[in-house]
Every structure is written in structure tokens, then in C-alpha cells.
Design an enzyme around this catalytic site. Structure first.
Site: not given
Ligand code: ADP
Ligand code: ZN
Ligand code: MG
Length: 607
Positions: A211, A428
Site C-alpha cells: 500500500g 497429508e
Molecule cells: P505498493 O506498496 O506495491 O505500491 P499498492 O499501494 O499499489 O502497493 O497497493 C496495491 C493494492 O493493494 C491497493 O490498490 C489496494 O487495493 C491494496 N492494498 C494494499 N495495502 C492496503 C491497505 N493497507 N489497505 C487497503 N488496501 C490495501
Molecule cells: Zn507434504
């Protein structure tokens, strides 16, 4: 949620198109324009007109003759032949010799039409393309006329991102640090009064998908100021020197719009340590130098705040990280249990769900998943619900999509022989039984022998009750025993070894190696680091730092650790052979059993 990727400005192709238009016009349209009053005729017409005294004026050039009739209305042209007494005959016919015959177009008009018009047309085409591009980028920036001169930063303001801090779940520490920046942008006077100056830049550091980009957008959304976003790779383009120029232009724009935020995503592309590589990349170094200069160039209180994101902080140039530049590092880590719950909740809000979703259960299933993966899991669950013709998502859908993402989709019609199925079932159950017999080991959640598209023939899912930050040597050993449990069961029951344990072996070796080389959990070496480096976030392999002899000893010790775990797993299974048979039979019949069913049989409540 990816931001729109701006197409690369291919201004070269405009030039080529424009040049083609110009040449075509020159070749086909313009020559004919001037032919209006000129008529090509044969030489014999010229001779007969001369003899009939019909020639008005005449111009003789090295290879063509231009002449008019007596009224001087019609202009004729013909080729020049070898004709010695031509001049004499013309003179006799009473023709006027001229240096040039006016072809009916004024020189000014001629220049206008043949040069100015095509250039104007060219510019028009150019402008049109630029406009279209600008529209496609969503910027609609009229000042982009000649495209090449401007930086690629897209301007975002509140209305276009619309992302707020509440959309970013978990990551409370990161949000707190960034909230201060937002606060500063709202009321800079308060900070100025005290004399505090804001950090010029904050660097968001963390694994992919946690994020970082989202947080930067949220800062812009909260601060309600212009937001320039550019990706590191956009600086490094085809032409040498362009990168540095782009940085300069970006900051020029930003300074005009202050207070504002400049966000450089994936900054490691340009911010790599200078001179560390064998082959230096001049272009990149220049770009980085320019960036460093620009960051020094304005005062902290001017209101341009630079955010940058990377998942490779260890390769960044130290000069970037020194105070006065990116002096604030915001760690954006993989979410813990609470964080995962919060992220799941944020994304579950966007879809239609059943009343009673066990978010905690899903969160516990997904240890180690990033925010992006969790978002993906929720979306997969929604897709699954649609596929099944339901109108809301259930906990089961979510659990299934976790498995799909971890292990691949269920393979519906793969053919396993009865014997193979029996082996997989025992394998398993072997894992599960070892896990259940260890005190303190997490209970199994689910065991299945339905093959997966990832190639797994079955698997045992363990769900941690709560997350541990510290893992003791005992924990690590127990994990190894569980991993060995599958192979051990095959040996105990069938006295064979199969390829089914390859993934277990890989993981076990990894754990054992880390125990020896990184965590000082070995008998022989104690607290000695035996490997270095490795990217903390991208899982790059680490390099061994020891001599070849030591490396051999390390390998031996790893082997011993795994062998001990293997022996222990076998012991546990042999002690519980009857239960194992009972459980395997039940699993063979049901194909998928839950943790509760497993425990009930194990504790002998049902039989
Ligand atoms: P990076 O850290 O690689 O830049 P991004 O910010 O592009 O990651 O996150 C990709 C997607 O993952 C976001 O658009 C969102 O939908 C989801 N995401 C990642 N972290 C969060 C968070 N803390 N809360 C809500 N959504 C998240
Ligand atoms: Zn195994
Ligand atoms: Mg990103």
C-alpha cells in the site's frame, strides 16, 4: 486501483509523419498547382508556331523552352532539341526574348504555397496529435504543445484520487507520520511560528503490495493540494540527458504550484548507489545528481513535499537518505493479524457479503499476505460467488479463494489411481498428525486430497492461533518435523518414497539453513553470521560469507538438523499408527476434512 499508465511520448513519429505529409504535398500537389497556365506541347508545335509567326515571348533554358502565343495568355512548354539556327528563326518570326516568363503565380504566393503552407499543415497535424495525447493522459494540459519539453508528471488533485486515509487499513504508524505532513500542508503558519521546518521528503519503504502507492495517493487526497506523480522508470528514457532535464522541469512545475506533493514511485530505478556497478550508467547518475540538487535547491518551508516509494531501500544512494533530503523513512510492513482483518474489512465493504463473515478466520489463514493479495482474495471470492450463481459472498467463498490463491484452483477431473490417492492421503495425514501431536503447534484447519492446478496433490492447512514475532529454536524444529511428516508417513506405511514431498523438502531446507546461518541456532557455529545481504523485501537469495570448508560444515549441519526432524516425525507416526490409519481412511472417503473433524477422530470422540 493502478493509476493510468501514460503512453510514452513518441514525438519522433510525429516528425516522421509530418515530413511524409510535406514530401507528398511537394511531390504531387504543388507542381500541378503551377501547371494551371502552362501547357506541355511537342517540339513540332513549337516549330510550326514559329513558322506561322505566332510566338509572343520566349525563354530558352538549357533543356526546355517556354513560350507564349501572341496574346501572351497561354504559356507553352516544350523540350529543347539540338536545333542550331533556332534563334535566327525565332528572331525572324518576331518573338520577344525574355529572361523569364511569368507563369501566372507571384513569387510571394509561390513561396507561401510551397513552403509556408506545408509547414503550417505540419504544425496543425502535430498540434492535433498532441491534443489527443494530452486528452488520453487525462491531463488535458494545453501547455504540452511540443510534448518533448515537459516532464511526464501527472497532476492529481483531491477530486481525481479521492483516496483518503480511511481507505488504507492498518499501517497506523505510517499514517501517523504522513498525517503530520498533511497537517503541515493545511496550516503551515503554525509550524513557521515555532520555527519548525517540515521534512522535505518522506520515503515509503516496504515489500510490494503493502500500500505504498495507495498511501501516497491518500496523502494527496487528504491534503487537497496538487499531486505530481511520476515513476522512476519514466526518468530514464531513450535520450541521454533527458532524465536530468525531466527532473528539472518537474521541480519547476512543482515550485510554481507549491504547496504541493511530488511523488516518485519506484525511486530505486534512478536512486541506485552511484559507481557501485561495474558498468556505470551515466544517464542514471546524471538524473540522480539532478534530483539531489533539486532537493537541496528549495527551502523546507516552501511547501513542496517529496514522497518516494521503494521496495529496495538497500540499493539507494546514501546521499538520498541523508537528513535534508529523504530524512523521514516510513516503513510500510506486511500487515499483522489485526492489519489483515482491517484490510479485509475495507475491501469487503466494496462487495455484497453475507451478514456473518468470519473475517478473523480468513485473516488467520492468510499469514504473510500483503494488502494487494488480500484485495485480490476478496475479489476472487466475489467472482466465485457470481460463478456459483449466488448473490452474496460467504466465508466459505473467501476461504476457497485463499486456497485458490495459495495452491491454485481445484483440478476437477484429474485422474489419480486408488493407490496414489492412498499415498497422498497418508502423506497429508502425516503432516497433520505430527502437527497435532506437538504441544504448542498450531492445529490443522483443513486437510484435502483434491488436486490443485498448482500441481499440489493435496495439502494440509495450518492456521496460526496468533502471530509470533519471535520464533524459538523449538518452534523451528517443530516446523521441520511437521514438514517431514508427509514423507515419514509414506515410509512408515508403504515403505516407499515419492516425489510428493519435493515442496516440503525445499521449505525444510530453507528453514534449516536459516537456523544455522542467520539465527545462530546451530551447535557448531553458535552466534556467527554465515551469510549476508539478500533483499529483505523481495526475497533475494543471500550470499554465503564463509570459506568453502565452513560451507561444507554448514551443509552437514543442515543435513543433520533435517535428519533429526525426520526421525522424530517417524517416531510420532509409528506411535500413533492406528490413529493414522483411521484418519487416512476417513480422509480418503471425504476427500476434504476440517480441523474439527480431524481432532474429533484423533481424540476418539467419534469412531
Ligand atoms: P505498493 O506498496 O506495491 O505500491 P499498492 O499501494 O499499489 O502497493 O497497493 C496495491 C493494492 O493493494 C491497493 O490498490 C489496494 O487495493 C491494496 N492494498 C494494499 N495495502 C492496503 C491497505 N493497507 N489497505 C487497503 N488496501 C490495501
Ligand atoms: Zn507434504
Ligand atoms: Mg507501488
Amino acid at each position: 486501483m493502478e493509476e493510468p499508465q501514460k503512453p510514452k511520448k513518441s514525438w519522433i513519429s510525429y516528425w516522421i509523419i509530418a515530413l511524409c505529409v510535406f514530401l507528398l504535398l511537394q511531390a504531387f500537389v504543388f507542381p500541378n498547382l503551377f501547371k494551371g497556365r502552362v501547357k506541355e506541347v511537342g517540339y513540332e508545335t513549337f516549330i510550326s508556331m514559329t513558322e506561322n509567326n505566332e510566338i509572343g515571348s520566349v525563354t530558352i533554358e538549357s533543356n526546355q523552352i517556354t513560350f507564349t502565343d501572341k496574346s501572351e495568355k497561354q504559356v507553352y512548354q516544350t523540350g529543347r532539341l539540338d536545333d542550331p539556327d533556332l534563334i535566327q528563326r525565332l528572331y525572324n518570326s518576331g518573338a520577344k526574348f525574355e529572361s523569364q516568363i511569368d507563369s501566372g503565380t507571384s513569387p510571394l504566393l509561390y513561396i507561401l504555397i510551397s513552403y509556408v503552407l506545408p509547414i503550417a499543415l505540419m504544425l496543425l497535424v502535430f498540434h492535433f496529435f498532441n491534443k489527443k495525447m494530452a486528452q488520453r493522459m487525462g491531463g488535458g494540459d494545453g501547455s504540452m504543445m511540443f510534448g518533448m519539453g515537459k516532464s511526464n508528471a501527472k497532476v492529481y488533485v483531491k477530486s481525481t484520487t479521492g483516496i483518503k486515509f480511511k481507505d488504507v487499513a492498518g499501517e497506523e504508524e505510517a499514517k501517523e507520520l504522513l498525517a503530520e505532513i498533511v497537517d503541515y500542508l493545511h496550516k503551515p503558519e503554525r509550524y513557521k511560528e515555532i520555527g519548525a521546518s517540515m521534512p522535505k521528503g518522506a520515503l515509503l519503504v516496504g515489500p510490494p503490495g503493502t500500500g505504498k502507492t495507495l498511501l501516497a495517493k491518500a496523502v494527496a487526497g487528504e491534503a487537497n493540494v496538487p499531486f505530481f506523480s511520476i515513476s522512476g522508470s519514466e526518468f530514464v528514457e531513450m535520450f541521454v540527458g533527458r532524465g536530468a532535464a525531466k527532473v528539472r522541469e518537474l521541480f519547476e512545475q512543482a515550485n510554481k504550484q507549491a504547496p504541493c506533493i511530488v511523488f516518485i514511485d519506484e525511486i530505486d530505478t534512478i536512486g541506485k548507489k552511484r559507481g557501485a556497478q561495474l558498468t556505470t550508467n551515466d544517464e542514471r547518475e546524471q538524473t540522480l545528481n539532478q534530483l539531489l540538487t533539486e532537493m537541496d535547491g528549495f527551502k523546507g518551508n516552501q511547501g513542496v513535499i517529496i514522497l518516494a516509494a521503494t521496495n529496495r531501500p538497500e540499493v539507494l544512494d546514501p546521499a538520498l537518505l541523508r537528513p535534508g533530503r529523504f530524512d523521514r523513512q516510513v516503513r510500510v510492513e506486511l500487515p499483522d493479524l489485526k492489519g489483515r482483518e482491517a484490510i479485509l474489512n475495507v475491501h469487503l465493504k466494496k462487495i455484497k457479503t453475507e451478514e456473518t463473515i468470519d473475517v478473523n478466520y480468513i485473516a488467520r489463514m492468510t499469514a504473510g499476505a500483503s494488502g494487494a493479495q488480500l484485495a485480490n482474495i476478496v475479489n476472487e471470492a466475489a467472482l466465485r460467488a457470481v460463478r456459483m450463481g449466488k448473490d452474496s459472498v460467504t466465508t466459505a467463498d473467501l476461504a476457497e479463494s485463499v486456497e485458490t490463491i495459495i495452491a491454485g484452483a481445484e483440478k476437477k477431473n484429474s485422474i489419480l489411481s486408488e493407490e496414489e490417492k492412498r499415498i497422498v492421503a497418508y502423506h497429508e495425514i502425516g503432516h497433520a498428525l505430527v502437527a497435532a501431536k506437538q504441544s504448542g503447534s498450531a492445529p490443522v484447519q483443513k486437510i484435502t486430497i483434491v488436486p490443485r492446478t498448482s500441481g499440489a496433490l493435496g495439502y494440509t492447512m495450518q492456521v496460526e492461533e496468533d502471530e509470533k514475532s519471535l520464533i524459538s529454536k523449538k518452534d523451528a524444529c517443530q516446523k521441520l518435523e511437521v514438514l517431514c511428516g508427509g514423507r515419514a508417513a509414506e515410509e512408515v506405511v508403504f515403505d516407499i518414497v515419492t516425489t510428493g514431498a519435493s515442496n516440503d523438502i525445499e521449505r525444510a531446507t530453507d528453514i534449516a539453513r536459516n537456523m544455522v546461518t542467520r539465527y545462530g541456532m546451530s551447535e557448531n557455529f553458535g552466534m556467527m553470521a554465515l551469510q549476508t545481504g539478500g533483499n529483505t523485501y523481495l526475497g533475494d537469495p543471500a550470499q554465503s560469507t564463509c570459506s568453502p570448508e565452513t560451507a561444507r560444515l554448514v551443509d552437514e549441519e543442515i543435513q543433520e538438523i533435517i535428519a533429526a526432524a525426520h526421525r522424530r516425525a517417524k517416531e510420532i507416526l509409528m506411535e500413533n499408527r492406528e490413529k493414522m490409519d483411521e484418519l487416512a481412511a476417513y480422509l480418503l472417503e471425504k476427500e476434504t476434512i476440517s480441523g474439527e473433524e480431524f481432532m474429533e477422530i484423533l481424540e476418539g470422540k467419534t469412531a
